[in-house]
Design a protein around this motif. Structure first.
Motif, PDB file in Angstrom:
ATOM      1  N   ALA A  43      -4.423   0.594   2.937  1.00 44.62           N
ATOM      2  CA  ALA A  43      -3.868   1.861   3.408  1.00 44.62           C
ATOM      3  C   ALA A  43      -2.379   1.742   3.688  1.00 44.62           C
ATOM      4  O   ALA A  43      -1.600   2.660   3.374  1.00 44.62           O
ATOM      5  CB  ALA A  43      -4.618   2.307   4.666  1.00 44.62           C
ATOM      6  N   LEU A  44      -1.947   0.618   4.267  1.00 43.35           N
ATOM      7  CA  LEU A  44      -0.520   0.434   4.544  1.00 43.35           C
ATOM      8  C   LEU A  44       0.294   0.379   3.256  1.00 43.35           C
ATOM      9  O   LEU A  44       1.396   0.936   3.166  1.00 43.35           O
ATOM     10  CB  LEU A  44      -0.315  -0.846   5.361  1.00 43.35           C
ATOM     11  N   SER A  47       0.538   3.753   1.820  1.00 43.15           N
ATOM     12  CA  SER A  47       1.470   4.590   2.573  1.00 43.15           C
ATOM     13  C   SER A  47       2.891   4.443   2.047  1.00 43.15           C
ATOM     14  O   SER A  47       3.664   5.412   2.036  1.00 43.15           O
ATOM     15  CB  SER A  47       1.413   4.229   4.059  1.00 43.15           C
ATOM     16  N   VAL A  50       2.939   6.632  -1.029  1.00 44.83           N
ATOM     17  CA  VAL A  50       2.849   8.073  -0.785  1.00 44.83           C
ATOM     18  C   VAL A  50       4.039   8.581   0.027  1.00 44.83           C
ATOM     19  O   VAL A  50       4.310   9.784   0.045  1.00 44.83           O
ATOM     20  CB  VAL A  50       1.517   8.394  -0.069  1.00 44.83           C
ATOM     21  N   ALA A  51       4.769   7.677   0.685  1.00 41.68           N
ATOM     22  CA  ALA A  51       5.874   8.108   1.553  1.00 41.68           C
ATOM     23  C   ALA A  51       6.941   8.919   0.809  1.00 41.68           C
ATOM     24  O   ALA A  51       7.408   9.942   1.340  1.00 41.68           O
ATOM     25  CB  ALA A  51       6.499   6.890   2.236  1.00 41.68           C
ATOM     26  N   VAL A  68       1.826  15.571   4.601  1.00 47.48           N
ATOM     27  CA  VAL A  68       0.946  14.402   4.522  1.00 47.48           C
ATOM     28  C   VAL A  68      -0.389  14.778   3.886  1.00 47.48           C
ATOM     29  O   VAL A  68      -0.893  14.081   2.999  1.00 47.48           O
ATOM     30  CB  VAL A  68       0.737  13.803   5.924  1.00 47.48           C
ATOM     31  N   VAL A  72      -1.779  13.252   0.353  1.00 45.78           N
ATOM     32  CA  VAL A  72      -3.025  12.478   0.347  1.00 45.78           C
ATOM     33  C   VAL A  72      -4.078  13.164  -0.519  1.00 45.78           C
ATOM     34  O   VAL A  72      -4.824  12.494  -1.255  1.00 45.78           O
ATOM     35  CB  VAL A  72      -3.536  12.278   1.789  1.00 45.78           C
ATOM     36  N   LEU A 194      -4.838   5.787   6.122  1.00 46.47           N
ATOM     37  CA  LEU A 194      -3.648   6.255   5.404  1.00 46.47           C
ATOM     38  C   LEU A 194      -3.108   7.533   6.022  1.00 46.47           C
ATOM     39  O   LEU A 194      -1.886   7.681   6.224  1.00 46.47           O
ATOM     40  CB  LEU A 194      -3.995   6.470   3.931  1.00 46.47           C
ATOM     41  N   VAL A 197      -1.522   6.695   9.410  1.00 43.95           N
ATOM     42  CA  VAL A 197      -0.277   5.936   9.261  1.00 43.95           C
ATOM     43  C   VAL A 197       0.860   6.856   8.849  1.00 43.95           C
ATOM     44  O   VAL A 197       1.991   6.751   9.363  1.00 43.95           O
ATOM     45  CB  VAL A 197      -0.464   4.804   8.230  1.00 43.95           C
ATOM     46  N   LEU A 198       0.584   7.792   7.941  1.00 47.85           N
ATOM     47  CA  LEU A 198       1.632   8.720   7.517  1.00 47.85           C
ATOM     48  C   LEU A 198       1.988   9.706   8.626  1.00 47.85           C
ATOM     49  O   LEU A 198       3.156  10.064   8.797  1.00 47.85           O
ATOM     50  CB  LEU A 198       1.173   9.475   6.265  1.00 47.85           C
ATOM     51  N   HIS A 201       4.083   7.792  11.326  1.00 48.84           N
ATOM     52  CA  HIS A 201       5.034   6.870  10.703  1.00 48.84           C
ATOM     53  C   HIS A 201       6.194   6.549  11.636  1.00 48.84           C
ATOM     54  O   HIS A 201       6.541   5.384  11.850  1.00 48.84           O
ATOM     55  CB  HIS A 201       5.553   7.487   9.404  1.00 48.84           C
ATOM     56  N   SER A 232       9.071   0.556  -0.736  1.00 44.11           N
ATOM     57  CA  SER A 232       8.590   1.837  -1.241  1.00 44.11           C
ATOM     58  C   SER A 232       9.133   2.105  -2.643  1.00 44.11           C
ATOM     59  O   SER A 232       8.385   2.519  -3.541  1.00 44.11           O
ATOM     60  CB  SER A 232       9.012   2.953  -0.287  1.00 44.11           C
TER      61      SER A 232
END
Length: 639
Positions: A43-44, A47, A50-51, A68, A72, A194, A197-198, A201, A232
């Motif tokens: 998931a990290l 992230s 996806v950031a 977010v 997702v 996920l 986390v987003l 953030h 990223s």
């Protein structure tokens, strides 16, 4: 000159024991807690992927939470579609495999005849030779066989067949649910982590800064932002490249006629996250299917050719433009990391090995306590270029120094190489020499290596590098004197003709130390490689010419005078006197002071004497000044 640093003290025994126990504990936790750590880690990493879309959605006016959720949701739809494609393609391929059975058997028979036919013939021949000695053994062996046949004939065996009851509908549903529940559970955990986390953030970043930053919040914030952006950007670029490779492979397989092209394209895009071998695993599987489909060999050859062409173009042209030639990891670290994470976390660890190891390397570059990870796993050299030069020189490995220097010279000039590598390495040598850390034998080895390197790099040295001096000559003379004498043995005492065009000669002189002598000789060689008539003469040589000038010498031949100082110290106090003397002798010449900085020292910017026209702090600057005065180069140096 700064003193040499003392070696770091060895850590005490209890510290090493604590480090070993801590490492073992961390490994145990990673292994035993893999059921929880794998989805969280995945998931990290997702992230970071996806950031960028989340930031883009926020820029166009959406709120944080809607951005977010939309990002997702798009990721989930993409993964569901990908899973659907893979599942349908696998089912279709499973139903089609019986059609290829005859083709596979024919090709296996053909390969068997080509590879094992002669071996079988040799075995048959050997068997005939052995049979003539084993007739009696065969007769004895037939007797128990006959008895066994009689026993079978007299014994009647009734075959028994066991049939199981057909499974009930609920049983089928239970089996299917039990098989898909573990991946669904993992996917659900990854999705939930996920999202949070987003959403959190900024809060998570602030908490990490509070834990790791201590009092220096600015440096920690800069390091975290830099690491996050780099990671990223790398993951997004890698995902885009792998997706593009999958699309190209899909189109190529459709054109050449390989069945189930979406399956192999998807498998290629996924396995390409596995370093070095992933894409070729997909290529082997697709090639095997192509060999099973086509009765000939053309489809198989076109398939493997497609993979080779696409991977070569992507690896050599596309990836270097997006995120460099490498991932920031050494090749050995990539392989070791793949083995380690696959052993620790299985197939998921294998796919995540490169991102996980890259995160550790980035942490090692910004966190001092983790610097060991950057040294062991990163692709940056463990030693600086001057340190490598000095280490190779003291080992007598001048060939490796020359090879590395020629790679440098493909991008920059010889003067830049001397400023960045050669002169700092000589200063490292001088530090150890002053501190008594180099014995006489090592001094000779270092001098020989330096002489050979300097003579091998410049064009002058390449023309006359066949002439060699023995080691005994290097023991009693400075390196600058040795190099100068080698040029004088070819071009004469005055390193060229005394009758020259007016204002066409550049005079290079040092302040009298061994380091000055070598730096002056290097500068003279740099200028002569530029077709500038540079002469390396000491102050004593100039006084000798004035005391008894040759009849044929051109009086106004000097255009520029370089006063070179390579080691800041007391000898630089004489630079003003030398400059005044040079101004008195060559009143119309342009006089430049080349004051080379010491190791870890800032360049000097003050003029040592009003008689000096300009001060430069590097050999490259000195060469640029000469090039500006002689735009087309002087006369070709006669050597």
């Amino acid at each position: 000159m700064p003193p040499a640093s003392d070696p770091l003290p060895a850590p005490p025994a209890h510290s090493r024991a604590i480090a070993i126990i801590t490492s073992a504990t961390v490994l145990a936790l990673l292994y035993l807690g893999r059921e929880v750590l794998v989805p969280i880690t995945l998931a990290l990493i997702l992230s970071l992927l996806v950031a960028p879309p989340v930031r883009w959605l926020r820029k166009i006016g959406l709120g944080h939470a809607p951005s977010v959720l939309i990002a997702v949701l798009a990721l989930v739809m993409f993964l569901v579609g990908l899973s659907t494609i893979i599942g349908s393609q696998v089912a279709h391929m499973a139903t089609s495999l019986p059609q290829y059975e005859a083709t596979v058997h024919n090709k296996i028979d053909a390969l068997s005849k080509l590879t094992a036919g002669r071996l079988e013939a040799m075995q048959d021949e050997a068997g005939r030779v052995l049979n003539q000695f084993g007739d009696r053994t065969a007769e004895l062996a037939n007797e128990p066989a006959d008895a066994q046949q009689n026993l079978k004939a007299s014994t009647s065996v009734v075959p028994v067949e066991i049939r199981t009851a057909p499974p009930s509908p609920m049983g089928v549903v239970g089996r299917i649910f039990s098989s898909i529940w573990p991946p669904l559970q993992t996917a659900g955990i990854v999705l939930v982590v996920l999202i949070f986390v987003l959403l959190e953030h900024e809060s998570l970043r602030d908490r990490f800064i509070r834990l790791a930053g201590g009092s220096d919040l600015r440096a920690t914030t800069e390091a975290i932002n830099d690491a996050g952006e780099r990671l990223s950007r790398f993951f997004v670029s890698q995902f885009a490249v792998n997706f593009g490779v999958g699309v190209v492979i899909w189109l190529g397989l459709v054109i050449i006629g390989v069945p189930n092209a979406p399956l192999w394209a998807t498998l290629t895009a996924i396995l390409r996250f596995v370093p070095y071998v992933g894409v070729w695993l997909a290529a082997i599987l697709a090639t095997l299917l192509a060999a099973a489909v086509d009765p000939g060999w053309s489809l198989m050859l076109m398939t493997i050719g497609l993979y080779m062409v696409v991977e070569t173009v992507v690896g050599q042209l596309v990836e270097p433009q997006l995120y460099g030639h490498t991932t920031g990891l050494s090749p050995l670290a990539v392989v070791v990391a793949a083995i380690f994470w696959s052993w620790l976390w299985g197939p998921v660890g294998l796919i995540m090995s490169t991102p996980l190891t890259l995160c550790l390397v980035v942490a090692g570059r910004h966190v001092k306590a983790l610097n060991l990870l950057d040294i062991l796993l990163g692709d940056l050299p463990a030693l600086t270029m001057p340190q490598r030069f000095y280490q190779r020189a003291i080992s007598g490995d001048s060939d490796e120094i020359i090879a590395s220097a020629r790679v440098f010279l493909k991008r920059k000039s010889f003067a830049a190489y001397c400023d960045a590598v050669l002169l700092p390495a000589l200063q490292l040598t001088r530090i150890d020499l002053v501190n008594g850390l180099i014995n006489p034998e090592q001094q000779v080895i270092v001098r020989s290596a330096i002489v050979r390197v300097i003579e091998s790099l410049g064009s002058h040295g390449r023309r006359h590098s066949s002439w060699r001096r023995s080691a005994s000559v290097l023991e009693g003379s400075s390196i600058g004197q040795v190099l100068r004498q080698r040029r004088e043995s070819v071009s004469g005492r005055w390193q060229g003709p005394l009758v020259v065009a007016p204002r066409s000669v550049v005079l290079c002189t040092g302040l009298g130390t061994i380091g000055d002598d070598l730096a002056t000789e290097i500068l003279a060689r740099i200028l002569r490689d530029l077709n500038i008539d540079a002469r390396h003469l000491s102050i004593q040589d100039i006084e000798a010419i004035e005391a008894d000038p040759p009849l044929e010498v051109t009086r106004d031949g000097i255009s520029m005078v370089y006063i070179v100082s390579a080691a800041p110290g007391k000898e630089r106090e004489n630079s003003a006197t030398v400059a005044s003397e040079m101004r008195r002798r060559f009143s119309d010449a342009c006089i430049l002071a080349v004051l080379l900085p010491a190791l870890l020292a800032l360049p000097e910017i003050t003029l040592p004497d009003p008689g000096v026209n300009q001060v430069v702090n590097s050999l490259e600057e000195a060469a640029q000044q000469a090039i500006a005065r002689f735009p087309g180069g002087g006369k070709s140096t006669q050597s």
